[in-house]
Scaffold this active site. Sequence first.
Site, PDB file in Angstrom:
ATOM      1  N   ASP A  13       0.803  -1.230   0.000  1.00 51.40           N
ATOM      2  CA  ASP A  13       0.000   0.000   0.000  1.00 51.40           C
ATOM      3  C   ASP A  13       0.833   1.275   0.000  1.00 51.40           C
ATOM      4  O   ASP A  13       0.397   2.315   0.502  1.00 51.40           O
ATOM      5  CB  ASP A  13      -0.963   0.019   1.211  1.00 51.40           C
ATOM      6  CG  ASP A  13      -1.877  -1.176   1.204  1.00 51.40           C
ATOM      7  OD1 ASP A  13      -2.229  -1.653   0.112  1.00 51.40           O
ATOM      8  OD2 ASP A  13      -2.240  -1.649   2.301  1.00 51.40           O
ATOM      9  N   LYS A  16       1.991   2.080  -5.130  1.00 53.88           N
ATOM     10  CA  LYS A  16       2.535   1.499  -6.377  1.00 53.88           C
ATOM     11  C   LYS A  16       1.617   1.801  -7.562  1.00 53.88           C
ATOM     12  O   LYS A  16       2.080   2.135  -8.657  1.00 53.88           O
ATOM     13  CB  LYS A  16       2.691  -0.027  -6.220  1.00 53.88           C
ATOM     14  CG  LYS A  16       3.649  -0.424  -5.095  1.00 53.88           C
ATOM     15  CD  LYS A  16       3.700  -1.932  -4.914  1.00 53.88           C
ATOM     16  CE  LYS A  16       2.454  -2.558  -4.351  1.00 53.88           C
ATOM     17  NZ  LYS A  16       2.118  -2.167  -2.956  1.00 53.88           N
ATOM     18  N   GLY A  40      -4.518  -4.368  -3.729  1.00 51.73           N
ATOM     19  CA  GLY A  40      -5.503  -3.342  -4.056  1.00 51.73           C
ATOM     20  C   GLY A  40      -4.737  -2.090  -4.429  1.00 51.73           C
ATOM     21  O   GLY A  40      -4.073  -1.495  -3.582  1.00 51.73           O
ATOM     22  N   HIS A  41      -4.755  -1.744  -5.706  1.00 52.43           N
ATOM     23  CA  HIS A  41      -3.973  -0.598  -6.184  1.00 52.43           C
ATOM     24  C   HIS A  41      -4.934   0.504  -6.624  1.00 52.43           C
ATOM     25  O   HIS A  41      -5.728   0.309  -7.543  1.00 52.43           O
ATOM     26  CB  HIS A  41      -3.067  -1.021  -7.349  1.00 52.43           C
ATOM     27  CG  HIS A  41      -2.069  -2.076  -6.946  1.00 52.43           C
ATOM     28  ND1 HIS A  41      -1.213  -2.692  -7.827  1.00 52.43           N
ATOM     29  CD2 HIS A  41      -1.785  -2.616  -5.734  1.00 52.43           C
ATOM     30  CE1 HIS A  41      -0.462  -3.563  -7.174  1.00 52.43           C
ATOM     31  NE2 HIS A  41      -0.791  -3.538  -5.901  1.00 52.43           N
ATOM     32  N   GLN A 189       1.967  -6.184  -3.105  1.00 47.87           N
ATOM     33  CA  GLN A 189       2.437  -6.285  -1.723  1.00 47.87           C
ATOM     34  C   GLN A 189       3.710  -5.444  -1.544  1.00 47.87           C
ATOM     35  O   GLN A 189       3.877  -4.444  -2.211  1.00 47.87           O
ATOM     36  CB  GLN A 189       2.668  -7.750  -1.308  1.00 47.87           C
ATOM     37  CG  GLN A 189       1.389  -8.557  -1.156  1.00 47.87           C
ATOM     38  CD  GLN A 189       0.803  -9.065  -2.460  1.00 47.87           C
ATOM     39  OE1 GLN A 189       1.482  -9.695  -3.238  1.00 47.87           O
ATOM     40  NE2 GLN A 189      -0.460  -8.798  -2.699  1.00 47.87           N
ATOM     41  N   THR A 267      -8.461  -3.480  -0.293  1.00 53.60           N
ATOM     42  CA  THR A 267      -9.081  -4.774  -0.554  1.00 53.60           C
ATOM     43  C   THR A 267     -10.080  -5.155   0.534  1.00 53.60           C
ATOM     44  O   THR A 267     -11.190  -5.560   0.248  1.00 53.60           O
ATOM     45  CB  THR A 267      -7.976  -5.849  -0.690  1.00 53.60           C
ATOM     46  OG1 THR A 267      -7.175  -5.487  -1.803  1.00 53.60           O
ATOM     47  CG2 THR A 267      -8.557  -7.231  -0.915  1.00 53.60           C
ATOM     48  N   GLY A 360       0.224  13.921  -3.440  1.00 53.16           N
ATOM     49  CA  GLY A 360      -1.226  13.794  -3.531  1.00 53.16           C
ATOM     50  C   GLY A 360      -1.548  12.559  -4.348  1.00 53.16           C
ATOM     51  O   GLY A 360      -0.674  12.033  -5.046  1.00 53.16           O
TER      52      GLY A 360
HETATM   53  P1  GDP Z   1      -0.637   0.280  -3.583  1.00 56.12           P
HETATM   54  O1  GDP Z   1      -1.275  -0.968  -3.102  1.00 56.12           O
HETATM   55  O2  GDP Z   1       0.825   0.331  -3.316  1.00 56.12           O
HETATM   56  O3  GDP Z   1      -0.975   0.623  -5.006  1.00 56.12           O
HETATM   57  O4  GDP Z   1      -1.274   1.468  -2.698  1.00 56.12           O
HETATM   58  P2  GDP Z   1      -2.832   1.646  -2.326  1.00 56.12           P
HETATM   59  O5  GDP Z   1      -3.533   2.138  -3.519  1.00 56.12           O
HETATM   60  O6  GDP Z   1      -3.359   0.452  -1.643  1.00 56.12           O
HETATM   61  O7  GDP Z   1      -2.728   2.766  -1.197  1.00 56.12           O
HETATM   62  C1  GDP Z   1      -2.184   4.016  -1.449  1.00 56.12           C
HETATM   63  C2  GDP Z   1      -3.290   5.076  -1.169  1.00 56.12           C
HETATM   64  O8  GDP Z   1      -2.704   6.362  -1.077  1.00 56.12           O
HETATM   65  C3  GDP Z   1      -4.304   5.181  -2.301  1.00 56.12           C
HETATM   66  O9  GDP Z   1      -5.554   5.518  -1.744  1.00 56.12           O
HETATM   67  C4  GDP Z   1      -3.778   6.336  -3.153  1.00 56.12           C
HETATM   68  O10 GDP Z   1      -4.804   7.014  -3.868  1.00 56.12           O
HETATM   69  C5  GDP Z   1      -3.183   7.222  -2.098  1.00 56.12           C
HETATM   70  N1  GDP Z   1      -2.005   8.012  -2.510  1.00 56.12           N
HETATM   71  C6  GDP Z   1      -0.996   7.655  -3.329  1.00 56.12           C
HETATM   72  N2  GDP Z   1      -0.047   8.613  -3.358  1.00 56.12           N
HETATM   73  C7  GDP Z   1      -0.484   9.600  -2.520  1.00 56.12           C
HETATM   74  C8  GDP Z   1       0.086  10.840  -2.082  1.00 56.12           C
HETATM   75  O11 GDP Z   1       1.185  11.230  -2.454  1.00 56.12           O
HETATM   76  N3  GDP Z   1      -0.651  11.570  -1.192  1.00 56.12           N
HETATM   77  C9  GDP Z   1      -1.862  11.164  -0.732  1.00 56.12           C
HETATM   78  N4  GDP Z   1      -2.500  11.950   0.142  1.00 56.12           N
HETATM   79  N5  GDP Z   1      -2.413   9.985  -1.111  1.00 56.12           N
HETATM   80  C10 GDP Z   1      -1.719   9.225  -1.979  1.00 56.12           C
HETATM   81  P1  IMO Z   2      -0.888  -4.234  -2.212  1.00 56.96           P
HETATM   82  O1  IMO Z   2      -0.437  -4.785  -3.518  1.00 56.96           O
HETATM   83  C1  IMO Z   2      -1.003  -4.631   2.160  1.00 56.96           C
HETATM   84  C2  IMO Z   2      -0.978  -8.694   3.770  1.00 56.96           C
HETATM   85  C3  IMO Z   2      -2.217  -9.115   4.533  1.00 56.96           C
HETATM   86  C4  IMO Z   2      -1.612 -10.076   5.543  1.00 56.96           C
HETATM   87  C5  IMO Z   2      -0.518 -10.764   4.730  1.00 56.96           C
HETATM   88  C6  IMO Z   2      -0.916 -12.130   4.170  1.00 56.96           C
HETATM   89  O2  IMO Z   2      -2.173  -3.503  -2.244  1.00 56.96           O
HETATM   90  O3  IMO Z   2       0.217  -3.465  -1.569  1.00 56.96           O
HETATM   91  P2  IMO Z   2      -2.501 -12.865   2.168  1.00 56.96           P
HETATM   92  O4  IMO Z   2      -3.965 -12.623   1.930  1.00 56.96           O
HETATM   93  O5  IMO Z   2      -1.618 -12.348   1.084  1.00 56.96           O
HETATM   94  O6  IMO Z   2      -2.207 -14.292   2.526  1.00 56.96           O
HETATM   95  O7  IMO Z   2      -2.165 -12.016   3.506  1.00 56.96           O
HETATM   96  O8  IMO Z   2      -0.195  -9.890   3.671  1.00 56.96           O
HETATM   97  N1  IMO Z   2      -1.200  -8.198   2.389  1.00 56.96           N
HETATM   98  C7  IMO Z   2      -1.172  -6.907   2.052  1.00 56.96           C
HETATM   99  N2  IMO Z   2      -1.014  -5.799   2.809  1.00 56.96           N
HETATM  100  N3  IMO Z   2      -1.112  -4.513   0.808  1.00 56.96           N
HETATM  101  C8  IMO Z   2      -1.225  -5.612   0.037  1.00 56.96           C
HETATM  102  O9  IMO Z   2      -1.185  -5.553  -1.322  1.00 56.96           O
HETATM  103  C9  IMO Z   2      -1.304  -6.883   0.650  1.00 56.96           C
HETATM  104  N4  IMO Z   2      -1.448  -8.145   0.190  1.00 56.96           N
HETATM  105  C10 IMO Z   2      -1.364  -8.945   1.276  1.00 56.96           C
HETATM  106  O10 IMO Z   2      -2.847  -8.012   5.146  1.00 56.96           O
HETATM  107  O11 IMO Z   2      -0.980  -9.336   6.566  1.00 56.96           O
HETATM  108 MG    MG Z   3      -2.806  -1.592  -1.827  1.00 59.09          MG
END
Ligand code: GDP
Ligand code: IMO
Ligand code: MG
Length: 370
Positions: A13, A16, A40-41, A189, A267, A360
């Site tokens: 999270d 990416k 969850g991206h 991840q 997610t 942002g």
């Molecule tokens: P990922 O799994 O690595 O793709 O990241 P996620 O999408 O799960 O979580 C990142 C969250 O931060 C998302 O809700 C993005 O929209 C948000 N985000 C990404 N970059 C920034 C930033 O620079 N500032 C803020 N405030 N939010 C951001």
């Molecule tokens: P993205 O790609 C954050 C975490 C789960 C749990 C551990 C094992 O959005 O960054 P699993 O269901 O994979 O067996 O769970 O890994 N986990 C994540 N945490 N972002 C993710 O993906 C994750 N995918 C798995 O919360 O701790």
């Molecule tokens: Mg994510």
Amino acid sequence: MPADVIIGGQWGDEGKGKIVDLLASKYSAVVRFSGGNNAGHTVINDLGEFKLHLIPSGILHDNVTCIIGNGCVIDPKVLIYEIDKLRASGIKVSSKNLVISDKAHIILPRHIEKDSEQEKARGNLKIGTTGRGIGPAYMDKVARSGYRMGSIAEWPEWEEKLGSHITSTQKLLRDLLDHDENVLLEGAQGALLDIDHGSYPFVTSSNSTIGGALTGTGLVPSDIRDTIGIFKAYATRVGEGPFPSEIQKSNPVAKHLLEKGHEFGTTTGRERRCGWFDIESAKHSIMTNGFNKIAIMKLDVLDGIEEINVLNGARYDTFPGWNESTFGIKNSSDLPENAKNYLSYLKKELKVNIDIVSTGPERDQTISIS
Ligand code: GDP
Ligand code: IMO
Ligand code: MG
């Protein structure tokens, strides 16, 4: 010709999805290489807000072929739902721009059941999985009793909807690279959730680090140009497991990060645990992946925090925060002095070039430093 790789440097999270969406227009293909719909991206751009779980974040660009590589595990029901949802938002998804490896493994309903049974049996030592059947699907893969996407013809409904997308993605990628096309690999991840290099057993069940980028696609080391690590300016973790720089939930700073950073799982909707940047774990991640560039995300979330801490080995380093808003800043010269000092400190400690600073969630709320 070259492939660049985006990898999460912490516990997932990091942002990416935003960076893949930002860079995707420079590439012919964007490829997921590990994990499944535990990911969850979130991508926010001119087309709207999208939460992608299995489909690479390049899907929002025309002329980008999105590939789900052999290292992934696929729940066909979830994939079909994601395709339908994108189409309903006006995004074109066809067998030309979404290609699935015939060697990717299938998540079956029994894997999801087993995931939840295993978690119950672990009691206090539960991992806090996403409950998507990821671990049990990889268990079957390693036990050599799994089903791969190439055998989807055994399931009429899935075959009808997904069959035309399935092919040998290794060959497709080889052809692209041999024809001087650029390819971007999208990690899921984060390094600290890697099955080998993360905080075992509180990890996911695949290699989310650079090794997984190769085995999960069939590319070779000489294909790789940049390996770009994505880090938040602080840290979060979802699920159980060690988090040395975690801030107690009762501390107002934890509330600030949670609320200002909208730190709820994409997610599962779970609250993410929040903490300070951890230098040692970031260095471990840099060592494991060989990042030659990094992005520091969500700098704006630190706006208004009086004192910023960083866990550096056994000690905390402390920095004065800033009151000015950094939200949406595009030039590093516009950053408050204290924010510049914080970034300089990270660069000095980590010994890696900071290529991107994100201020942002939207595509253009980004500082490029190169
Ligand atoms: P990922 O799994 O690595 O793709 O990241 P996620 O999408 O799960 O979580 C990142 C969250 O931060 C998302 O809700 C993005 O929209 C948000 N985000 C990404 N970059 C920034 C930033 O620079 N500032 C803020 N405030 N939010 C951001
Ligand atoms: P993205 O790609 C954050 C975490 C789960 C749990 C551990 C094992 O959005 O960054 P699993 O269901 O994979 O067996 O769970 O890994 N986990 C994540 N945490 N972002 C993710 O993906 C994750 N995918 C798995 O919360 O701790
Ligand atoms: Mg994510």
